[in-house]
Structure formats: structure tokens, C-alpha cells
Design a protein around this motif. Sequence first.
Motif, PDB file in Angstrom:
ATOM      1  N   LEU A  89       0.825  -1.204   0.000  1.00 31.91           N
ATOM      2  CA  LEU A  89       0.000   0.000   0.000  1.00 31.91           C
ATOM      3  C   LEU A  89       0.861   1.256   0.000  1.00 31.91           C
ATOM      4  CD1 LEU A  89      -2.924   0.936   0.033  1.00 31.91           C
ATOM      5  CD2 LEU A  89      -2.828   0.990   2.530  1.00 31.91           C
ATOM      6  N   GLU A  90       1.950   1.239   0.760  1.00 32.29           N
ATOM      7  CA  GLU A  90       2.842   2.399   0.806  1.00 32.29           C
ATOM      8  C   GLU A  90       3.541   2.600  -0.540  1.00 32.29           C
ATOM      9  OE1 GLU A  90       4.171   2.420   5.528  1.00 32.29           O
ATOM     10  OE2 GLU A  90       5.211   1.110   4.105  1.00 32.29           O
ATOM     11  N   ARG A  91       3.976   1.522  -1.156  1.00 32.10           N
ATOM     12  CA  ARG A  91       4.606   1.639  -2.470  1.00 32.10           C
ATOM     13  C   ARG A  91       3.607   2.106  -3.520  1.00 32.10           C
ATOM     14  NH1 ARG A  91       7.016  -3.848  -3.873  1.00 32.10           N
ATOM     15  NH2 ARG A  91       5.536  -4.611  -2.322  1.00 32.10           N
ATOM     16  N   LEU A  92       2.378   1.633  -3.408  1.00 35.07           N
ATOM     17  CA  LEU A  92       1.335   2.059  -4.342  1.00 35.07           C
ATOM     18  C   LEU A  92       1.101   3.560  -4.228  1.00 35.07           C
ATOM     19  CD1 LEU A  92      -0.808   1.265  -6.430  1.00 35.07           C
ATOM     20  CD2 LEU A  92      -2.377   0.835  -4.523  1.00 35.07           C
ATOM     21  N   ALA A  93       1.083   4.075  -3.004  1.00 36.39           N
ATOM     22  CA  ALA A  93       0.890   5.519  -2.806  1.00 36.39           C
ATOM     23  C   ALA A  93       2.026   6.313  -3.439  1.00 36.39           C
ATOM     24  CB  ALA A  93       0.780   5.827  -1.315  1.00 36.39           C
ATOM     25  N   VAL A  94       3.264   5.843  -3.276  1.00 32.05           N
ATOM     26  CA  VAL A  94       4.424   6.547  -3.820  1.00 32.05           C
ATOM     27  C   VAL A  94       4.417   6.515  -5.345  1.00 32.05           C
ATOM     28  CG1 VAL A  94       6.942   6.472  -4.038  1.00 32.05           C
ATOM     29  CG2 VAL A  94       5.878   6.205  -1.794  1.00 32.05           C
ATOM     30  N   LEU A  95       4.174   5.350  -5.928  1.00 31.96           N
ATOM     31  CA  LEU A  95       4.292   5.197  -7.374  1.00 31.96           C
ATOM     32  C   LEU A  95       3.082   5.750  -8.125  1.00 31.96           C
ATOM     33  CD1 LEU A  95       5.941   1.665  -7.430  1.00 31.96           C
ATOM     34  CD2 LEU A  95       7.026   3.882  -7.848  1.00 31.96           C
ATOM     35  N   ALA A  96       1.916   5.726  -7.495  1.00 31.12           N
ATOM     36  CA  ALA A  96       0.751   6.360  -8.120  1.00 31.12           C
ATOM     37  C   ALA A  96       0.905   7.879  -8.092  1.00 31.12           C
ATOM     38  CB  ALA A  96      -0.526   5.933  -7.405  1.00 31.12           C
ATOM     39  N   ASP A  97       1.445   8.406  -7.001  1.00 29.23           N
ATOM     40  CA  ASP A  97       1.672   9.840  -6.912  1.00 29.23           C
ATOM     41  C   ASP A  97       2.725  10.292  -7.924  1.00 29.23           C
ATOM     42  OD1 ASP A  97       1.207  12.400  -5.300  1.00 29.23           O
ATOM     43  OD2 ASP A  97       3.393  12.197  -5.172  1.00 29.23           O
ATOM     44  N   GLY A  98       3.741   9.471  -8.152  1.00 30.87           N
ATOM     45  CA  GLY A  98       4.788   9.824  -9.103  1.00 30.87           C
ATOM     46  C   GLY A  98       4.311   9.833 -10.542  1.00 30.87           C
TER      47      GLY A  98
ATOM     48  N   LEU B  80       6.114   1.739 -12.629  1.00 33.25           N
ATOM     49  CA  LEU B  80       6.709   0.469 -12.222  1.00 33.25           C
ATOM     50  C   LEU B  80       7.785   0.718 -11.169  1.00 33.25           C
ATOM     51  CD1 LEU B  80       6.794  -2.593 -12.759  1.00 33.25           C
ATOM     52  CD2 LEU B  80       8.485  -2.140 -14.540  1.00 33.25           C
ATOM     53  N   THR B  81       8.522   1.807 -11.342  1.00 35.27           N
ATOM     54  CA  THR B  81       9.515   2.236 -10.365  1.00 35.27           C
ATOM     55  C   THR B  81       9.735   3.726 -10.523  1.00 35.27           C
ATOM     56  OG1 THR B  81      11.804   1.987  -9.595  1.00 35.27           O
ATOM     57  CG2 THR B  81      11.412   1.706 -11.949  1.00 35.27           C
ATOM     58  N   ASN B  82      10.094   4.402  -9.429  1.00 34.96           N
ATOM     59  CA  ASN B  82      10.476   5.812  -9.556  1.00 34.96           C
ATOM     60  C   ASN B  82      11.979   6.006  -9.367  1.00 34.96           C
ATOM     61  OD1 ASN B  82      10.630   5.429  -6.790  1.00 34.96           O
ATOM     62  ND2 ASN B  82       9.504   7.297  -6.263  1.00 34.96           N
ATOM     63  N   TYR B  83      12.739   4.912  -9.328  1.00 35.90           N
ATOM     64  CA  TYR B  83      14.194   5.006  -9.438  1.00 35.90           C
ATOM     65  C   TYR B  83      14.519   5.384 -10.887  1.00 35.90           C
ATOM     66  CZ  TYR B  83      14.763   2.643  -4.936  1.00 35.90           C
ATOM     67  OH  TYR B  83      14.732   2.320  -3.614  1.00 35.90           O
ATOM     68  N   CYS B  84      15.450   6.303 -11.072  1.00 41.19           N
ATOM     69  CA  CYS B  84      15.753   6.727 -12.439  1.00 41.19           C
ATOM     70  C   CYS B  84      17.222   7.133 -12.543  1.00 41.19           C
ATOM     71  CB  CYS B  84      14.865   7.906 -12.847  1.00 41.19           C
ATOM     72  SG  CYS B  84      14.931   8.264 -14.624  1.00 41.19           S
ATOM     73  N   ILE B  85      17.853   6.686 -13.620  1.00 37.06           N
ATOM     74  CA  ILE B  85      19.253   7.025 -13.840  1.00 37.06           C
ATOM     75  C   ILE B  85      19.402   8.383 -14.512  1.00 37.06           C
ATOM     76  CG2 ILE B  85      19.954   4.603 -13.982  1.00 37.06           C
ATOM     77  CD1 ILE B  85      19.997   4.881 -17.021  1.00 37.06           C
TER      78      ILE B  85
ATOM     79  N   ALA C 272      10.570   3.682  -4.571  1.00 32.63           N
ATOM     80  CA  ALA C 272       9.907   2.389  -4.459  1.00 32.63           C
ATOM     81  C   ALA C 272       9.877   1.720  -5.827  1.00 32.63           C
ATOM     82  CB  ALA C 272       8.488   2.561  -3.923  1.00 32.63           C
ATOM     83  N   SER C 273       9.648   0.423  -5.823  1.00 29.72           N
ATOM     84  CA  SER C 273       9.527  -0.348  -7.059  1.00 29.72           C
ATOM     85  C   SER C 273       8.515  -1.457  -6.856  1.00 29.72           C
ATOM     86  CB  SER C 273      10.871  -0.971  -7.465  1.00 29.72           C
ATOM     87  OG  SER C 273      11.806   0.003  -7.840  1.00 29.72           O
TER      88      SER C 273
ATOM     89  N   SER D 277       7.225   4.327 -16.141  1.00 31.76           N
ATOM     90  CA  SER D 277       8.318   3.923 -15.267  1.00 31.76           C
ATOM     91  C   SER D 277       9.470   4.899 -15.355  1.00 31.76           C
ATOM     92  CB  SER D 277       8.810   2.520 -15.655  1.00 31.76           C
ATOM     93  OG  SER D 277       9.878   2.112 -14.798  1.00 31.76           O
ATOM     94  N   GLY D 278      10.191   5.034 -14.244  1.00 30.98           N
ATOM     95  CA  GLY D 278      11.506   5.629 -14.305  1.00 30.98           C
ATOM     96  C   GLY D 278      12.462   4.647 -14.969  1.00 30.98           C
ATOM     97  N   ILE D 279      13.596   5.127 -15.407  1.00 29.56           N
ATOM     98  CA  ILE D 279      14.556   4.250 -16.093  1.00 29.56           C
ATOM     99  C   ILE D 279      15.539   3.713 -15.069  1.00 29.56           C
ATOM    100  CG2 ILE D 279      16.274   4.097 -17.925  1.00 29.56           C
ATOM    101  CD1 ILE D 279      14.808   6.397 -19.299  1.00 29.56           C
ATOM    102  N   GLU D 280      15.322   2.470 -14.693  1.00 26.10           N
ATOM    103  CA  GLU D 280      16.141   1.818 -13.669  1.00 26.10           C
ATOM    104  C   GLU D 280      17.212   0.956 -14.343  1.00 26.10           C
ATOM    105  OE1 GLU D 280      15.242  -0.573  -9.526  1.00 26.10           O
ATOM    106  OE2 GLU D 280      14.035  -1.018 -11.284  1.00 26.10           O
ATOM    107  N   ARG D 281      18.459   1.154 -13.975  1.00 17.87           N
ATOM    108  CA  ARG D 281      19.628   0.442 -14.526  1.00 17.87           C
ATOM    109  C   ARG D 281      19.884   0.823 -15.983  1.00 17.87           C
ATOM    110  NH1 ARG D 281      19.183  -5.789 -12.241  1.00 17.87           N
ATOM    111  NH2 ARG D 281      18.594  -5.247 -10.088  1.00 17.87           N
ATOM    112  N   SER D 282      18.932   0.480 -16.879  1.00 19.43           N
ATOM    113  CA  SER D 282      19.125   0.768 -18.296  1.00 19.43           C
ATOM    114  C   SER D 282      17.766   0.742 -18.986  1.00 19.43           C
ATOM    115  CB  SER D 282      20.047  -0.273 -18.939  1.00 19.43           C
ATOM    116  OG  SER D 282      19.393  -1.535 -18.998  1.00 19.43           O
ATOM    117  N   PRO D 283      17.670   1.348 -20.190  1.00 18.56           N
ATOM    118  CA  PRO D 283      16.400   1.282 -20.923  1.00 18.56           C
ATOM    119  C   PRO D 283      15.941  -0.148 -21.202  1.00 18.56           C
ATOM    120  CG  PRO D 283      17.787   3.002 -21.842  1.00 18.56           C
ATOM    121  CD  PRO D 283      18.636   2.256 -20.834  1.00 18.56           C
TER     122      PRO D 283
END
Length: 408
Positions: free
Chosen positions: A4-13, A59-64, A81-82, A108-114
Amino acid sequence: MSTLERLAVLADGAKYDVSCASSGVNKQNKGGIGNSKSFGICHTWSADGRCVSLLKLLLTNYCIYNCHYCINRNQNDIPRASFTPREVADLTIQFYRRNYIEGLFLSSGIERSPNHTMERIYQVLDILRHEYHFYGYIHVKVIPGADPALVNKTGLLADRMSINIEQPTEQSLKLLAPQKTLPVLFAPMNQINNQMTQNASERKIFRHVQKFVPAGQSTQMIVGASKDSDLSIIKATETLYNRFQLKRVYYSAYVPVNEGPNLPALSTSPPLLREHRLYQADWLLRFYSFKADEIVNEQSPFLDTDFDPKISWALRNMQLFPLEINQASYEELLRIPGVGVTSAQRIILQRRLGNISYNHLKKMGVVLKRAKYFITCQGCYYGGIPAESALVRQALAPVAKPVQLCLF
């Protein structure tokens, strides 16, 4: 974090991405769950046509990347979060079964690589389509720079795909998103367009060829983050429609979320009226046969905030008016303020039966409070004032809102 916490973060992003309308595709249920209809899969539409019953998340808000205007840029100190592809698919099905949503919008943010990120997006769709047999609407973001093979197999499972170019010029991208370039952004757009054309040709010969992105592709441009004029934005829009056959170009008024020397101050309000005018100009490009140079030009590179673009064009070209409603061509009718596509078609059909009187026009959907200054009906002009630009501009000018006087 909990789910639920990750859903809140990623939906907001994901809330800053506006290109999530769902329409233009039919998908028949073949024994699974969910349906997609060409008129939209949702129960409610927002005022600007956006579907509001999609599960919209990252899918994730981590981004390179370090795009200056983005809340998820790698230099921002925000909760990260992811989700795994399995978790996104399970969430989608659970929300659908509770009747909360009718489809999925996944970015999604771009995590590791495209390639890594695009592969995970594909896995979400693979689980939904092949394990859960979900036939509802799915819109996914394409990660620029990802392998074309990944884009291809994802497009066979998605209904719509989009690549956000965000800025209309290469100079603005260099300034605000130095890790992105227009050629890299245009490459997947061109691939999707070519494959949609090829897929359409194949389906004319072979009935059971799997559809590729049946609802087409779209993009988004951020308005107000850079100093680009409306002329730059509209010309870029025209190029995108002509070159890649996009279904929609969405405009997002920039919400100041980051500080930077090249960005508006955090206290700056989003340019919502400018966004609205750009959508009106976009409508003229798509349905009214206008060219970008007609809507704005080098002398007037910004849209008029007092009048919609069609009225502004008409006021600059009063030598073409008034037009006789019983003789004007369909293309000329579309240029008259207050006459839309539907009302122009009705006028053409009615003229086959006889002349149209001024009283008929309102019943046909013509907005006479605007159109009366630009037309004649059976030779009569009903504007009440000379058809001159200054006088018509004054008559159509918005009424100033009253201001409450302060007694102290």
C-alpha cells in the motif's frame, strides 16, 4: 515498504503524465476477463477527455536520468519504491475485480538501463495477457533507447504506446534533459509507426495476424518549463502528426516541483490557460485543416489568452469575411468562429434541400454569438456592427470580472 505504501508513492509519481486517454480500440473477450471498447473503457471522463478509471502508476520511480523538470530525477531526495512485474499484474487484477478500474496505464523511471526497464514492462503485459487472460485496455510507456525487439513484442500486447518528448526543441532538451536527444526519442516513434502500417497491410491479407498497438501512439509536451514559444510547440506538434501519424499530442502545464536556474520559481503557478489554448490549437490542426503558420507566426509567436485560436485567426483575416453561409465550401465553413465540424456537415447536408435561414443555424449547433460577425445569411448580415477587426474584437472581448471594493 508495504504494498500500500509503495502504491501511494508510485501512483503519486505518475500523476504528472497526462497522456493516458483510452479510446480507439475494440478488443473482444475470448473467455478471460475485461473488455475494451472503441468509445472508451471507463465509466467517467474528465473535462478534457481523459479516462479516469485506469490504474495509473509507475513500475519504479528510481531513475538514472536527471531531467531537471521531473520529480523523479536521480538527484531528488524523495521516497523511492519499485514493484515487480508480478505485483503490478496482481494489483491490476485485484483492482479490476473490485470494479475500481477498467484498465492499466503503466509508466516507469529508467532503472539500470532502458532495456532492463522495458523488459520489466513487457513482463507485466505478458502476465496480464497470457496468465490472467486480461483483455482490458493497457497503455504503456516506451523507454527511449530500448532494443527495438523489446518494443515490438510489447506492442503486440499493448493497446496504446507513447513516448514523451517533453520539450519541442533540441535546445530545450539539452538545457533541461541533457541525457535525452530528439533522434533517440524519435527512433521508437518511427518504429511503431512503420510497424503499425505494416501490420495494417498484413491484416488485409491474413485475418488472424495479431494486432500491433491498435489504439495508436501518443506523446506529451510540458508547457512552461522552458522558454519555448507556442509557435515552437505547435510546429513540433504539426511535425509529429505528419511524420508519425500520432493519435494525440498531450500538453501538460508545468507544475514547479524542482528548483533550478533554468526552471520557473517554485512559487510560479502552472500556465493552465496556455495549456488550454494549445489544446484548442491542436484541435484546429487535427480536425479543421489549419496549418501551424496560420495559428501563430513569427510576428505573434504566442497564442492570444483572450480569444481562442480560431477567433484570433479570423480577426487577423477579416478581409475574408463575412462568408455567405449558403455558398461557402465545407473548408470555408470550418474557418468560421462558432461553426464546428458537426454543424458544418449539417449545413452542407441542409443546403442540398434548400437555402438556410439565420434562424436555422442555432438548431444546427452554430454558436451565433460568435458566428454572426463573420457570416451573411441569404445576403443579410446580422452582426449589428461593421465587420471590422477592431470593432468585432471589442464585441467579442471577455467581460472583465467585477472586483469587490475594500472599505478599509
